[in-house]
Design a protein around this motif. Structure first.
Motif, PDB file in Angstrom:
ATOM      1  N   UNK A 142       0.435  -1.322  -0.080  1.00 21.29           N
ATOM      2  CA  UNK A 142       0.408  -0.174   0.037  1.00 21.29           C
ATOM      3  C   UNK A 142       0.775   1.103  -0.584  1.00 21.29           C
ATOM      4  N   UNK A 143       0.342   2.304  -1.092  1.00 18.23           N
ATOM      5  CA  UNK A 143       0.897   3.570  -1.156  1.00 18.23           C
ATOM      6  C   UNK A 143       0.146   4.196  -0.960  1.00 18.23           C
ATOM      7  N   UNK A 144      -0.148   5.013  -0.311  1.00 19.80           N
ATOM      8  CA  UNK A 144      -1.561   7.052  -0.307  1.00 19.80           C
ATOM      9  C   UNK A 144      -0.979   7.766  -0.720  1.00 19.80           C
ATOM     10  N   UNK A 145      -1.471   8.039  -2.453  1.00 18.63           N
ATOM     11  CA  UNK A 145      -0.756   8.999  -2.759  1.00 18.63           C
ATOM     12  C   UNK A 145      -2.111  10.118  -2.937  1.00 18.63           C
ATOM     13  N   UNK A 146      -3.796  10.228  -1.981  1.00 18.65           N
ATOM     14  CA  UNK A 146      -4.303  11.273  -2.469  1.00 18.65           C
ATOM     15  C   UNK A 146      -4.050  12.315  -0.883  1.00 18.65           C
ATOM     16  N   UNK A 147      -5.054  13.492  -1.353  1.00 19.59           N
ATOM     17  CA  UNK A 147      -4.638  14.683  -0.332  1.00 19.59           C
ATOM     18  C   UNK A 147      -5.600  13.739   0.795  1.00 19.59           C
ATOM     19  N   UNK A 148      -4.582  14.462   2.316  1.00 23.72           N
ATOM     20  CA  UNK A 148      -5.169  13.611   3.396  1.00 23.72           C
ATOM     21  C   UNK A 148      -6.300  14.698   4.648  1.00 23.72           C
ATOM     22  N   UNK A 149      -6.253  15.702   4.064  1.00 27.10           N
ATOM     23  CA  UNK A 149      -7.227  16.300   4.737  1.00 27.10           C
ATOM     24  C   UNK A 149      -8.502  16.660   4.052  1.00 27.10           C
ATOM     25  N   UNK A 150      -9.799  16.806   4.988  1.00 28.93           N
ATOM     26  CA  UNK A 150     -11.050  16.119   4.618  1.00 28.93           C
ATOM     27  C   UNK A 150     -11.543  17.935   5.163  1.00 28.93           C
ATOM     28  N   UNK A 151     -11.768  19.199   3.652  1.00 27.24           N
ATOM     29  CA  UNK A 151     -12.646  19.731   4.183  1.00 27.24           C
ATOM     30  C   UNK A 151     -13.813  20.030   3.113  1.00 27.24           C
TER      31      UNK A 151
END
Ligand SMILES: NC(=O)c1ccc[n+]([C@@H]2O[C@H](COP(=O)([O-])OP(=O)(O)OC[C@H]3O[C@@H](n4cnc5c(N)ncnc54)[C@H](O)[C@@H]3O)[C@@H](O)[C@H]2O)c1
Ligand SMILES: O=CCc1c[nH]cn1
Length: 513
Positions: free
Chosen positions: A26-35
């Motif tokens: 697993x590697x995460x490439x998405x933005x990690x904030x949520x607004x």
């Protein structure tokens, strides 16, 4: 290597992909904030942090720590959501929480897999955490509609009534040991009471709170009702100091808790502090030994010992000490350590290398101070080559411990059980209470009077009789002494996420001077 770059609309793909993943992929490439109902990159940043897969030691995400501007945007966005959400009836809020609970249940395996990848606990345990997460949402959904004030009759036909109202935008700051569950335990009562929440996970475990945020949105929560900002201490400070934040609920260490309280005091903000512990587990000679041994293991080795309420000071009555030690060592030897995503693994890696070193350091100093390492307490390298850079150790049993040793006084937050012996009830109670902490305690005995007498005298927020580390969401959880104050779970938590308004109604004329 699988790159999991899933967009919000691809949740079902995410579910099947994550549930099918194996360690090391697993590697995460998405933005990690949520607004505002979507994942975003922060508007500004105050540094970066790396998140690991503890099982392999690989970096799975580099996160931007949100700066003051991003925190302000998140607060403003949550204030908008609060406006509409706080006007909804309890039943309307309950519907959103129930739908979110249903979705968590449906995605249990995917969420547990993600949690295991980022935290290192066995997937067997992570699934149990997901269960107490959706249960928490269901529980507060059930309470949302029944939140009510009082009607009080006054002289002359006048009367008063009270309204239980939300506080506003609440901040939740989480620790890394139960990332998803902590986010649920804070957000469910907050949202049920009509508040909005901004959640900051630990920078070590940034991932699973995003899954919760996406679920709330899909379940019908207005955009901004549950925002996520990522970062460490500086981001946490921006949140606590923001003038439009109404409350802070914190889970973490005692030293950070003191700072949170200080910052919140400046803004006259209520705080809930769920802090650390060094809990006693008292095993009397009249216990059912098999249960006491199992209880001691659950109290020390769950989540690699990284549990706030662990019963790490195991007081065993002298008459059964040898029998207890023999049995607990035999059972501990059987714990399967290794790849946390494998079904039969019961102990995964610790959260990161510095923490592993710190835990091993406690064992070293225990030996120096005269304790005997009866079992384990060493770095462990699993045979699977992909796990060789993971943060594993063997569970440790220390004997010949005394009350003044560092391993007995300080929270280790690792798989280290310190065994102490005692002669009688009065003596053990005094020693059990001789600590700055007061999170939890346990007692094993078949004498019902003794069990309740001991429970009443232990200076702790939770006392387990003939079991340990069971956390049904119906029961309040929280600390005495330096382990904090305020509660999570149970009916009482409604009081920590709401305020009471009194309305006086005059039915006669105003009497003047
Ligand atoms: N009582 C409970 O329910 C409970 C549950 C889980 C963990 N814990 C405790 O948490 C501790 C382990 O967690 P940890 O290492 O993540 O704790 P920690 O105190 O280092 O960090 C907790 C959170 O606070 C943030 N933070 C750090 N400094 C801050 C600051 N100055 N201002 C604002 N936020 C700040 C961190 O980024 C993290 O999100 C242990 O002591 C454990 O007992 C308690
Ligand atoms: O780590 C302590 C217990 C707990 C579990 N979830 C939240 N707190």
């Amino acid at each position: 290597m699988f790159l999991c770059a899933v967009r919000p609309r691809q949740a079902s793909l995410f579910r099947s992909v994550v549930a099918a993943m194996s360690t090391g992929t697993f590697v995460l490439l998405q933005p990690l904030n949520y607004r505002g109902g979507v994942r975003v990159e922060p508007a500004d940043s105050c540094g970066t942090e790396k998140a690991f897969e503890p099982a392999t030691g690989r970096v799975i995400a580099t996160l931007q720590c949100s700066g003051e501007k991003e925190v302000d945007l998140a607060v403003k966005n949550s204030m908008l959501a609060f406006k509409s959400w706080s006007q909804k009836s309890g039943m309307e809020r309950a519907q959103v929480l129930l739908e979110a609970a249903r979705m968590i249940k449906e995605q249990k395996d995917a969420i547990a897999t993600m949690e295991t990848i980022n935290n290192g606990k066995s997937v067997f345990e992570a699934r149990q955490d997901v269960d107490t997460s959706w249960q928490c949402l269901e529980y507060y959904a059930g309470l949302a509609a029944s939140m009510a004030g009082e009607h009080i009759q006054l002289p002359g036909g006048s009367f008063g009534y009270t309204r239980r109202e939300p506080l506003g935008v609440c901040v939740g700051i989480g620790a890394w040991n139960y990332p998803f569950q902590i986010a649920c335990w804070k957000s469910a009562p907050a949202l049920a009471c009509g508040n909005a929440m901004i959640f900051k996970p630990s920078p070590f475990t940034p991932v699973s709170a995003l899954l919760l945020a996406e679920i709330y949105t899909k379940a019908g929560a207005p955009p901004g009702l549950f925002n996520v900002v990522q970062g460490g201490a500086a981001t946490g400070q921006f949140l606590c100091q923001h003038p439009d934040v109404a409350k802070v609920s914190f889970t973490g260490s005692v030293p950070t808790g003191a700072k949170i309280m200080e910052m919140s005091a400046k803004g006259i903000k209520p705080v809930t502090l769920e802090l650390g512990g060094k809990s006693p587990l008292i095993i009397f000679e009249d216990c059912t030994l098999e249960n006491a041994v199992k209880g001691a293991m659950v109290a020390n080795f769950l989540s690699q010992g990284q549990v706030c309420c662990n019963g790490t000071r195991v007081f065993v009555q002298k008459t059964i000490l040898d029998k207890f030690i023999k049995e607990v060592v035999e059972q501990t030897e059987k714990i399967k350590i290794g790849d946390p995503l494998l079904e039969d693994t019961r102990m995964g890696p610790l959260i990161n290398e510095p923490h592993l070193e710190r835990v091993l350091g406690f064992i070293k100093s225990a030996k120096k101070q005269g304790a005997t390492v009866l079992y384990g307490g060493k770095p462990y390298v699993p045979t699977d080559p992909k796990l060789k850079h993971g943060f594993y150790m063997t569970p440790c049993i220390l004997t010949d411990c005394t009350d003044d040793m560092t391993c007995v006084r300080e929270e280790i937050f690792g798989p280290v059980m310190s065994i102490l012996s005692f002669e009688n009830e009065e003596e053990v109670l005094e020693r059990a209470n001789d600590t700055i902490y007061g999170l939890a305690a346990g007692v094993f005995t078949r004498n019902i009077q003794r069990a309740h007498r001991v429970a009443a005298q232990l200076q702790v927020g939770t006392c387990y009789i003939n079991n340990y580390n069971v956390s049904p969401v119906e029961l309040p959880f929280g600390g005495y002494k330096k382990s904090g104050f305020g509660r999570e779970n149970g009916r009482v938590t409604i009081e920590y996420y709401s305020q009471l308004k009194t309305v006086y109604v005059e039915m006669g004329d105003v009497e003047s001077f």
